[in-house]
Design a protein around this motif. Sequence first.
Motif, mmCIF file in Angstrom:
data_model
loop_
_atom_site.group_PDB
_atom_site.id
_atom_site.type_symbol
_atom_site.label_atom_id
_atom_site.label_comp_id
_atom_site.label_asym_id
_atom_site.label_seq_id
_atom_site.Cartn_x
_atom_site.Cartn_y
_atom_site.Cartn_z
ATOM 1 N N ASN A 55 0.813 -1.222 0.000
ATOM 2 C CA ASN A 55 0.000 0.000 0.000
ATOM 3 C C ASN A 55 0.846 1.271 0.000
ATOM 4 N N ALA A 56 1.680 1.438 1.019
ATOM 5 C CA ALA A 56 2.462 2.672 1.135
ATOM 6 C C ALA A 56 3.633 2.708 0.169
ATOM 7 N N THR A 57 4.193 1.552 -0.148
ATOM 8 C CA THR A 57 5.324 1.512 -1.078
ATOM 9 C C THR A 57 4.894 1.959 -2.469
ATOM 10 N N VAL A 58 3.835 1.357 -2.968
ATOM 11 C CA VAL A 58 3.355 1.666 -4.310
ATOM 12 C C VAL A 58 2.924 3.118 -4.426
ATOM 13 N N ALA A 96 5.517 0.760 11.834
ATOM 14 C CA ALA A 96 6.667 1.571 11.439
ATOM 15 C C ALA A 96 7.366 1.009 10.220
ATOM 16 N N THR A 97 7.371 -0.315 10.064
ATOM 17 C CA THR A 97 8.081 -0.867 8.916
ATOM 18 C C THR A 97 7.361 -0.555 7.612
ATOM 19 N N ILE A 98 6.041 -0.366 7.664
ATOM 20 C CA ILE A 98 5.322 0.117 6.481
ATOM 21 C C ILE A 98 5.858 1.491 6.100
ATOM 22 N N THR A 99 6.063 2.333 7.099
ATOM 23 C CA THR A 99 6.617 3.661 6.860
ATOM 24 C C THR A 99 8.011 3.564 6.252
ATOM 25 N N TRP A 100 8.821 2.638 6.751
ATOM 26 C CA TRP A 100 10.170 2.494 6.219
ATOM 27 C C TRP A 100 10.157 2.105 4.744
ATOM 28 N N ALA A 101 9.213 1.282 4.345
ATOM 29 C CA ALA A 101 9.106 0.932 2.932
ATOM 30 C C ALA A 101 8.787 2.160 2.094
ATOM 31 N N ALA A 102 7.892 3.005 2.608
ATOM 32 C CA ALA A 102 7.552 4.241 1.903
ATOM 33 C C ALA A 102 8.741 5.197 1.863
ATOM 34 N N ILE A 103 9.508 5.256 2.936
ATOM 35 C CA ILE A 103 10.701 6.108 2.956
ATOM 36 C C ILE A 103 11.693 5.638 1.891
ATOM 37 N N GLY A 104 11.915 4.327 1.829
ATOM 38 C CA GLY A 104 12.845 3.793 0.844
ATOM 39 C C GLY A 104 12.397 4.064 -0.577
ATOM 40 N N ALA A 105 11.116 3.814 -0.848
ATOM 41 C CA ALA A 105 10.599 4.053 -2.200
ATOM 42 C C ALA A 105 10.691 5.523 -2.569
ATOM 43 N N GLY A 115 -2.198 5.339 4.985
ATOM 44 C CA GLY A 115 -2.061 6.627 4.313
ATOM 45 C C GLY A 115 -1.009 7.502 4.951
ATOM 46 N N TRP A 116 -1.018 7.565 6.267
ATOM 47 C CA TRP A 116 -0.002 8.360 6.948
ATOM 48 C C TRP A 116 1.387 7.770 6.744
ATOM 49 N N CYS A 117 1.479 6.441 6.718
ATOM 50 C CA CYS A 117 2.782 5.815 6.460
ATOM 51 C C CYS A 117 3.335 6.271 5.111
ATOM 52 N N ALA A 118 2.478 6.280 4.087
ATOM 53 C CA ALA A 118 2.905 6.730 2.766
ATOM 54 C C ALA A 118 3.257 8.211 2.776
ATOM 55 N N GLU A 119 2.438 9.002 3.440
ATOM 56 C CA GLU A 119 2.680 10.450 3.493
ATOM 57 C C GLU A 119 4.002 10.763 4.191
#
Length: 492
Positions: free
Chosen positions: A103-106, A163-172, A218-222
Amino acid sequence: MTTLTQTLADFTVETRFEDLPSSVVHETKRLLLDTVGCALGAVDTPSGKIALDYVDILGGAPHASVVGSSRRSSATAAAYANARLANVLDADDTFPTSTHFGNATVFSALALAELDRKSGRDLLGAIAVGFDVGARIGSWMGAPMQIENGKVIGWNELGGPAATITWAAIGASAHIARLDGGQANHAFGIGGSNSPQPTLRKWAESVEQPMYKYADAGWCAEIGVSSALLARLGSTGFKDILDGENAFWKFYGSPGHDDHALLAGLGDDWQILNTTYKPWPCCRWIHHPLTAFAQLLERHALRPDEITRVVVRANPFALTPIFREQRPGDWLSAEFSHAHALAALVHAIPPGPRWYDATTMNDPRIAAFRERVTVTAEPSSSNIAEWMTGGQWRGVPGGVDIHARGTVFSATADNATGDPWTPATHFSDAQIRRKFGVMTGLDADGDGPEELRHAARDVADIVMSLDEHPVERLTASLDALSRSMRAQGVAA
């Protein structure tokens, strides 16, 4: 020391599409299509409508698309709405640290790809790299469970997958924003310091579910998008957030960490190849009993009216009250109810948003079948630690005993449909396309209005050949599909 942080940051920004093995490119396309489908399926849900209304309130420059609608908004707002939508139905992929990364990565990557007018190759590279970052940090911190003397005794008091969902979004985001190694290091510090609270234990104890479960995707992606943009502008963060005695794993509450799992095989062992897909829109822990149930239904041609009782044998984490609930009061609770999932499956409800619409939730046949489902423990999965490898689980057995025709039909599934580790459970391209179609409003056989069928097929074809197209080609096809869905009354 900033060894771990800088090494992972350098990998994030130095890896290019050309470095990806063909198997990783293909899997990234599959993940992209599946995740977009999950978001499209949620646009008409209460939580989905809130996400879309929230974007309208935020406003902002029209830099990025909001799927399933005619809206365009800022990169941060679009990433928020799209990632939240993708997690609403709990139909999105699940990595074996009990985490949804797609979700957050894409959608963090897609938002910045639109902002910076990137190519399809750029987008695919960002998704693969971001997924790897999140999965490695999740594996580094380990599964969110307490293990004592080799036995699982419950959920961690703190820690968890949010938090790891957030990390995926940070990396992407750091990858597609074309940060340098120093900027990516700061983006890691910014995003890691502003990750969601570790609320998994609270979620596990709650029968009444909030719309964001244990974290708002959503917040993780943001957070990922904002971290990359702020770092690109010169903002700074902790440069050693993954290093030292007070590293991220510790202040987030994980009981331990495995530095080897964080960096082992970096650039060679791509974690996206270990993600699991969901044929049914419910918690992944339910999928093992569902797999066994589906096998028995097909093998013995069992009909709902023949079944007098079903005993679900679940793993230890699928035994809490919400998983045992026979009368879920709303669609959020139904996503975690074994009884509702089995009832929807046996009555051939297309596995998408229709599992939770008012017609299904209030169907007396569904309600009556739910009352015949009870949940007990699966003996062979009593010790999930036995099924762990490098901080990840590899299948957790679950089964069912179906009472029908004066006998008991029993089956146990060590792996669930959608697991990539066995040929029998691997989710095929055709299955992912079929699931995508259901999410857009087609039936389980891919039938529906011609315009909708054509638009859905066009999106799927473009995604599966995205390395040959600019991102604008994808977003234009998504816009056409959204218009078709709205014309059929299945989108906002």
